[in-house]
Design a protein around this motif. Structure first.
Motif, PDB file in Angstrom:
ATOM      1  N   ASP A 176       1.560   2.642   8.176  1.00  0.00           N
ATOM      2  CA  ASP A 176       2.078   1.792   9.250  1.00  0.00           C
ATOM      3  C   ASP A 176       1.668   0.328   9.057  1.00  0.00           C
ATOM      4  N   ALA A 177       0.431   0.100   8.589  1.00  0.00           N
ATOM      5  CA  ALA A 177      -0.053  -1.275   8.408  1.00  0.00           C
ATOM      6  C   ALA A 177       0.807  -2.037   7.408  1.00  0.00           C
ATOM      7  N   TYR A 178       1.241  -1.361   6.366  1.00  0.00           N
ATOM      8  CA  TYR A 178       2.076  -2.014   5.360  1.00  0.00           C
ATOM      9  C   TYR A 178       3.528  -2.120   5.804  1.00  0.00           C
ATOM     10  N   VAL A 179       4.084  -1.028   6.255  1.00  0.00           N
ATOM     11  CA  VAL A 179       5.528  -0.978   6.513  1.00  0.00           C
ATOM     12  C   VAL A 179       5.905  -1.775   7.754  1.00  0.00           C
ATOM     13  N   SER A 180       4.970  -1.929   8.696  1.00  0.00           N
ATOM     14  CA  SER A 180       5.275  -2.703   9.897  1.00  0.00           C
ATOM     15  C   SER A 180       5.524  -4.166   9.561  1.00  0.00           C
ATOM     16  N   LYS A 181       4.893  -4.668   8.497  1.00  0.00           N
ATOM     17  CA  LYS A 181       5.075  -6.068   8.088  1.00  0.00           C
ATOM     18  C   LYS A 181       6.078  -6.227   6.941  1.00  0.00           C
ATOM     19  N   ALA A 186       7.913   0.743   2.123  1.00  0.00           N
ATOM     20  CA  ALA A 186       7.946   2.196   2.313  1.00  0.00           C
ATOM     21  C   ALA A 186       8.242   2.923   1.005  1.00  0.00           C
ATOM     22  N   SER A 187       8.921   2.239   0.082  1.00  0.00           N
ATOM     23  CA  SER A 187       9.267   2.887  -1.186  1.00  0.00           C
ATOM     24  C   SER A 187       8.046   3.128  -2.070  1.00  0.00           C
ATOM     25  N   PHE A 188       6.905   2.527  -1.722  1.00  0.00           N
ATOM     26  CA  PHE A 188       5.683   2.711  -2.509  1.00  0.00           C
ATOM     27  C   PHE A 188       4.802   3.817  -1.944  1.00  0.00           C
TER      28      PHE A 188
END
Length: 255
Positions: A176-181, A186-188
């Protein structure tokens, strides 16, 4: 490539005016789980053995590296300034244009990242675990370098040995921390074997973030080596908390 029979090392593509490499476990005096070139003082190892290992590295290099007290943050050391030991330096990155400065990053699964311009006029190193990477340590490092060296026309980076996606399980909060920004990140991530878990590709995320900094002008090299999988070569905290630290070293060569 190997730079020494005494201290085996691993590097990326050669660059005129630049020395950079990652140490392996070989070439030191530490014992048991931390055999043998453990360079991390806060690892439960005998401090005298770690200092011996650091001295071996310094002798090999011909200079003492600038060691950082890494805290998984984004603070940056300007290593062009005079550095007076033993002042504590709680930084996770450093930059320099000086050719008498040897920079160092300690890792045992996190990403060690070396960044330089195409003419090797400026150099940066960064310690990027998932927290620091998400918080922008690479962006902050490169932006400081670009400000210091505005004439640079191209950039390169090397992402050294780190934990690979196959072995880096994270929770939903990391996803969530990565994909929210950055929804494209998400592909990683791929679903883990346990519910609510993901396997994260940190080297892939780092490459994508670096390439976005200056599209078409940043070439990123991946070591492709996994610290968790390659027990014979590297320390890995995920594999065993009773472990050491390898160092990624970088220095601008005299011209």
């Amino acid at each position: 490539m190997a730079h020494s029979k005494l201290i085996p090392t691993i590097s990326g593509p050669e660059q005129a005016g630049l020395l950079y490499f990652c140490t392996t476990r070989a070439g030191g005096v530490s014992q048991d789980e931390r055999t043998s070139l453990n360079l991390g003082l806060n690892t439960g190892d005998d401090p005298a053995r770690v200092q011996d290992n650091r001295q071996r590295l310094a002798t090999f290099l011909g200079s003492d590296p600038v060691w950082l007290a890494q805290v998984h943050g984004t603070d940056l050391l300007d290593a062009d300034q005079e550095i007076l030991p033993p002042a504590p330096r709680e930084f996770d990155a450093a930059i320099t244009t000086r050719r008498d400065r040897t920079l160092a990053i300690l890792t045992a699964d996190c990403l060690p990242v070396v960044i330089w311009d195409g003419q090797a006029q400026i150099l940066g190193v960064a310690h990027a675990g998932w927290r620091g990477l998400q918080a922008g340590v690479l962006e902050r490092t490169w932006q400081a370098m670009a400000t210091r060296c505005p004439q640079a026309q191209s950039w390169q980076a090397w992402i050294g040995p780190a934990i690979s996606q196959d072995y880096f399980e994270v929770g939903q909060e990391v996803f969530d921390a990565y994909v929210s920004k950055g929804p494209e990140l998400a592909s990683f991530f791929i679903p883990g074997q346990r519910p609510g878990k993901w396997q994260a590709d940190l080297p892939g995320i780092a490459r994508q973030r670096l390439e976005q900094l200056c599209p078409g002008k940043m070439t990123v090299h991946l070591s492709g080596l996994c610290t968790f999988k390659q027990d014979d070569l590297f320390y890995s905290y995920r594999r065993s908390p009773l472990t050491g630290r390898q160092a990624t070293i970088a220095r601008l060569n005299p011209v």
